[in-house]
Scaffold this motif. Structure first.
Motif, short mmCIF file in Angstrom:
data_model
loop_
_atom_site.label_atom_id
_atom_site.label_comp_id
_atom_site.label_asym_id
_atom_site.label_seq_id
_atom_site.Cartn_x
_atom_site.Cartn_y
_atom_site.Cartn_z
N ALA A 57 -7.68 -8.94 2.77
CA ALA A 57 -6.87 -7.95 3.48
C ALA A 57 -6.79 -8.28 4.96
O ALA A 57 -5.73 -8.12 5.59
CB ALA A 57 -7.47 -6.55 3.28
N VAL A 58 -7.90 -8.74 5.53
CA VAL A 58 -7.89 -9.12 6.95
C VAL A 58 -6.93 -10.28 7.17
O VAL A 58 -6.11 -10.27 8.10
CB VAL A 58 -9.31 -9.48 7.42
N PHE A 59 -7.00 -11.30 6.32
CA PHE A 59 -6.13 -12.46 6.48
C PHE A 59 -4.66 -12.08 6.29
O PHE A 59 -3.78 -12.57 7.01
CB PHE A 59 -6.52 -13.55 5.48
N ALA A 60 -4.40 -11.22 5.32
CA ALA A 60 -3.01 -10.81 5.07
C ALA A 60 -2.43 -10.11 6.29
O ALA A 60 -1.26 -10.32 6.65
CB ALA A 60 -2.95 -9.91 3.84
N GLU A 65 2.62 -13.82 5.90
CA GLU A 65 3.16 -14.88 5.06
C GLU A 65 3.43 -16.15 5.84
O GLU A 65 3.73 -17.19 5.26
CB GLU A 65 4.45 -14.40 4.38
N SER A 66 3.35 -16.07 7.17
CA SER A 66 3.62 -17.27 7.99
C SER A 66 2.64 -18.39 7.68
O SER A 66 2.96 -19.57 7.87
CB SER A 66 3.54 -16.91 9.47
N LEU A 67 1.45 -18.04 7.22
CA LEU A 67 0.45 -19.05 6.88
C LEU A 67 0.85 -19.84 5.63
O LEU A 67 0.24 -20.86 5.33
CB LEU A 67 -0.91 -18.38 6.67
N PHE A 68 1.91 -19.40 4.96
CA PHE A 68 2.31 -20.04 3.71
C PHE A 68 3.75 -20.56 3.77
O PHE A 68 4.41 -20.68 2.73
CB PHE A 68 2.12 -19.07 2.54
N HIS A 69 4.22 -20.87 4.97
CA HIS A 69 5.54 -21.48 5.09
C HIS A 69 5.56 -22.85 4.43
O HIS A 69 4.61 -23.62 4.55
CB HIS A 69 5.94 -21.62 6.56
N GLN A 70 6.66 -23.16 3.76
CA GLN A 70 6.81 -24.47 3.14
C GLN A 70 7.09 -25.54 4.19
O GLN A 70 7.55 -25.25 5.30
CB GLN A 70 7.95 -24.44 2.12
N ASN A 71 6.84 -26.80 3.81
CA ASN A 71 7.15 -27.95 4.68
C ASN A 71 6.62 -27.75 6.10
O ASN A 71 7.32 -27.95 7.09
CB ASN A 71 8.66 -28.20 4.70
N THR A 72 5.38 -27.33 6.18
CA THR A 72 4.75 -27.01 7.46
C THR A 72 3.36 -27.63 7.51
O THR A 72 2.62 -27.60 6.52
CB THR A 72 4.64 -25.49 7.65
N LEU A 84 -11.16 -18.69 4.60
CA LEU A 84 -9.75 -18.98 4.82
C LEU A 84 -9.27 -20.07 3.85
O LEU A 84 -8.14 -20.03 3.35
CB LEU A 84 -9.52 -19.40 6.26
N LEU A 85 -10.15 -21.02 3.55
CA LEU A 85 -9.83 -22.03 2.54
C LEU A 85 -9.63 -21.37 1.17
O LEU A 85 -8.69 -21.68 0.44
CB LEU A 85 -10.95 -23.06 2.46
N ARG A 86 -10.53 -20.46 0.83
CA ARG A 86 -10.42 -19.76 -0.45
C ARG A 86 -9.13 -18.95 -0.52
O ARG A 86 -8.45 -18.91 -1.55
CB ARG A 86 -11.62 -18.83 -0.64
#
Length: 865
Positions: A57-60, A65-72, A84-86
């Motif tokens: 919840a803290v990470f979200a 969702e910016s942490l999961f942009h494609q081609n980045t 954070l890895l998990r």
């Protein structure tokens, strides 16, 4: 980390710090704990960050969702104990993306033993700060920069920086990324530059090249926004009529405050931020000359009321309207102004406020700037430069890059016979620029007027000249629009043919579509070559998506179809964006023609001014066409626009000001103070204290000044003075500096053998965070209060039940105070989980009355915990 050396209570003991500065035993970095949400983490790293709602919840909330942009390529400082890895592993690595984590070595070792380092496979790695850049190149960071696909993140732990090393890593990595981004951005160019070029077509009327060599043999003073600017203003006043004053636009406010009117103002940046910091230049009188890049902020260029001269091409394609240009290198406005000053013929250029580093009291810019108004900057990077005065000064990555380019530029200019002088000892030392104090600079030339010299070269444009310019540019735009529409239509056909190649069941129709697609591509490359290249240049980032840094799947027919679609969509969308720019420019030029009419359509021109947010054009129009009769409604509209212009100039809280406040936050001073204390940097601590004493909020900065003063007193061995400075802070239970201050009290108390004082400090620290409870218990033992120590250990183990190291300490304490049954119960608990633990076995054997190797009568027994 603190090293604890202890003996049996009967023989006395001591509590010492391994470095004398940070007496915190803290948890071992390989000691994981678990919260109610099942998150396993290192308490020393993350403390209570995930205990209320859990890590996911803290990470979200923090990253979204910016942490999961494609081609980045995501560059992340810290792993938040591997959580954070998990988090990323659970959500899945996006297509074409990579994760580069930079972590402290001892935390990496703990994560390796926990088995989390390989969770992302080849798509995510964890490295130390010394390894990150080489790994970034392996991950093709330049190609990610090409497509705008590099994101920089700080983990929760890195942002809080309770471990000071994180702040140093953040500064180092951020500086490296800025340097790389500059290099790539310079190579790519920007769509924003062309957009501003289109917006400025009406005002880009007279090229600066008409002024070449106009000031041959004369002296110029080039003023920039560094902290040393103010020191040269009195000297400038004395020599005002015998030098030309050239100023970068961002210091307009300061010059007005000082009563200095420049002869020439320079501006180059295309951003609205440039308007925020430079808008006061619009209030200079009409005899001030503006020299600007073709792509400078339209909010400045469109509202300038005096004469202006542009640098570069009028149009972004080959055209007879593009004039010869004076050299105008970047990356900063100072680089541009220096080269233009030489081209204008000045034989000597004296620099004022060209520092490119911070002053000793932490300022980056002169008075009158947003940066100076919010106070000294505290989030300094580790980059330093040598000053003309011989000392080392902090600087930023962009300042450092600018200093390098300015030095290269100055060397070339000096070879041409033009002398460049910097009179400030506090400025960065640069090759090609002579350091000479103001007292040694003489100006022997006669008085001259820059305005008169410019007027001898070119008269201010008349309405007729402006109208001819507008018509010529409109003709060029019409030709370009015809070409771009054809390119857009070809791109649409290309999309259709590309789909037909892969979507037809009949192979013959697929072959036909392939032939048509090849013909379309040849037409784009030949008949429409010039504007095709322009379209590609504007949409370069879209085109570069075709060559993604990593393709995570085999290129099958479906993937090939998608790539073809991406290619022609980039053509289509780029052409459409360019068409929008061109049509917008058409409307503006026609509006400018309307402005010149004896009876204009006032609704039309005022609507254009509002659309462009160029409210100051109402003032310009009134000055040029004040005799034109207006209806009461239009007269009221003119007044409203002029009021909007005044409000824009005086708007207090711009985006730039907000950014400046972030750099000068007191929490950044707190983090920097910890790092400087850790590294015993007394000179830099003195500079930091000087900066804090200049902070605009004296009351808020008071405790920070006391803390840094205490650091200095402690490092200088004046423990009594340090304690006196710390006392007011520890009395304030709401102070954000309470933990830092108590750590200093603890350290000094240990150093001066004040055990009771150290114990009190540890008690307070243990209330702030349980991380200090083990050390508090040790101190209670040494003071002969073992029962209290047992209670503290038990409190700690209630929160962290898996800490074997502490369980062993408690078992030994039970044995020492004569309760072997409790000790044996604790040892049984340990041995059930770790039957081979040597320390537990040894103590159990002793309790059971078995001789332990190395034990002799009357001597204490030693165990390794």
């Amino acid at each position: 980390m603190l090293t604890i050396i202890f003996e049996s209570p009967s023989t006395g003991g001591s509590l010492m710090s391994s470095d004398g500065l940070f007496p915190s035993p803290q948890l071992p970095f390989d000691s994981f704990t678990q919260n109610a949400f099942g998150d396993r983490y290192l308490y020393q790293v993350n403390r209570e960050a995930f205990n209320k709602v859990g890590a996911s919840a803290v990470f979200a909330a923090f990253f979204g969702e910016s942490l999961f942009h494609q081609n980045t390529l995501h560059v992340v400082v810290g792993t938040d104990s591997g959580l954070l890895l998990r988090h990323i592993a659970q959500k899945g690595v996006p297509t074409g993306s990579r994760y580069l984590f930079i972590e402290l070595p001892h935390i990496l070792a703990a994560l390796e033993s926990e088995g989390v380092l390989g969770m992302l496979g080849e798509r995510g790695v964890c490295v130390t700060v010394g390894e990150w850049l080489s790994k970034a190149h392996e991950f093709k960071i330049e190609e990610y920069f090409y497509i705008g696909g590099v994101e920089f993140w700080q983990s929760i732990a890195a942002r809080e920086a309770r471990i000071p090393d994180y702040a140093e890593i953040v500064w180092s990595v951020e500086a490296g990324l800025i340097k790389l981004r500059w290099a790539v951005s310079a190579a790519l160019g920007s769509e924003g530059f062309t957009a501003c070029q289109m917006d400025n077509l009406a005002e880009n009327l007279v090229p600066a090249s008409v002024l070449k060599d106009a000031f041959r043999g004369k002296t110029a003073v080039l003023l920039a926004g560094g902290p040393s600017l103010d020191a040269c203003l009195p000297w400038l006043e004395e020599h005002r009529n015998r030098v030309a004053v050239l100023a970068v636009s961002r210091i307009a406010r300061r010059l007005q405050e000082a009563g200095v009117t420049p002869d020439i103002v320079f501006t180059v940046d295309p951003t609205e931020m440039s308007f925020d910091v430079s808008k006061e230049m619009l209030e200079f009188d009409e005899h001030v000359i503006l020299i600007h890049a073709y792509h400078a902020s339209p909010l400045l260029i469109g509202q300038w009321r005096g004469m202006s001269f542009y640098l570069g091409d009028l149009l972004p394609w080959k055209s007879p309207l593009n004039p010869p240009s004076l050299p105008h290198p970047g990356p900063t406005v100072t680089n541009t102004a220096l080269s233009v000053a030489q081209a204008l013929g000045f034989s000597r250029i004296i620099l004022g406020g060209v520092d490119l580093c911070f002053s000793r009291d932490g300022y980056t810019h002169a008075k009158g700037s947003n940066e100076h108004a919010v106070g000294p900057r505290f989030d300094l990077s580790p980059i330093k430069v040598e000053t003309n005065g011989g000392w080392q000064a902090n600087t930023t990555a962009d300042f450092a890059e600018a200093a390098i380019s300015l030095a290269m530029q100055a060397v070339q200019i000096s070879r041409s016979g033009c002398e460049i002088v910097n009179p400030s000892a506090a400025s960065a030392r640069m090759e090609g620029i002579a350091y000479r104090p103001l007292t040694e600079i003489q100006v022997h030339s006669a008085a001259f007027s820059v305005w008169d010299i410019v007027r001898q070269r070119v008269e201010p444009p008349t309405p007729e000249i402006r109208q001819r310019h507008y018509q010529k540019v409109l003709t060029e735009l019409a030709k370009a629009i015809h070409q771009i529409k054809a390119i857009r239509d070809l791109a649409v056909k290309g999309l259709e043919y590309n789909l037909g190649i892969y979507g037809e069941a009949d192979p013959r129709r697929a072959v036909k579509n392939k032939i048509l697609l090849d013909r379309t591509e040849r037409t784009l490359r030949t008949r429409y070559r010039q504007f095709s290249q322009l379209t590609k240049r504007l949409g370069i980032r879209d085109f570069l998506k075709i060559t993604r840094p990593f393709e995570d799947a085999e290129l099958d027919a479906e993937s090939a179809k998608k790539l073809g679609a991406v290619y022609y969509e980039a053509y289509r969308d780029g052409a459409q964006r360019l068409l929008q720019m061109l049509r917008k420019a058409e409307r503006r030029l026609n509006s400018r023609l309307e402005e010149e009419k004896a009876e204009p359509d006032f609704d039309r021109i005022s609507q254009q001014w509002r659309e462009d947010k160029q409210y100051g054009r109402a003032r310009i129009w009134r000055a040029r066409h004040g005799s034109v009769p207006l209806s009461p409604t239009h007269h009221k509209e003119l007044e409203n626009l002029e009021q909007l212009y005044r409000e824009t100039l005086t708007a207090p809280d711009s985006a730039h000001l907000k950014r400046a406040k972030h750099h000068s936050s007191l929490s950044a001073a707190q983090k920097r103070g910890r790092i400087l204390l850790k590294n015993r940097k007394t000179n830099e601590l003195s500079d930091l204290l000087n900066s804090l004493e200049h902070h605009p909020d004296k009351q808020a900065a008071l405790e920070y000044c006391q803390l840094i003063s205490a650091y200095l007193a402690e490092l200088n061995g004046d423990h009594e003075a340090a304690m006196g400075l710390l006392y007011p802070i520890v009395q304030n239970r709401e102070s954000p500096l309470l933990e830092d201050a108590l750590l200093r009290v603890l350290s000094i108390s240990l150093e001066t053998h004040q055990a009771e004082n150290a114990c009190s400090a540890l008690e307070c620290l243990s209330l702030i965070s349980p991380v200090y409870k083990p050390q508090y218990a040790e101190m209670l033992k040494l003071l002969g209060r073992p029962i209290d120590a047992v209670d503290v250990y038990n409190d700690y183990l209630a929160a962290f039940p898996d800490q074997i190291y502490i369980q062993l300490k408690l078992a030994r304490l039970y044995f020492d105070i004569g309760t072997p049954e409790a000790a044996r119960m604790m040892l049984n608990y340990i041995l059930e989980r770790m039957p081979e633990n040597e320390s537990a076995l040894a103590l159990a054997a002793m309790i059971d009355g078995v001789n332990v190797e190395g034990e002799r009568a009357g001597e204490p027994v030693h165990f390794t915990f």
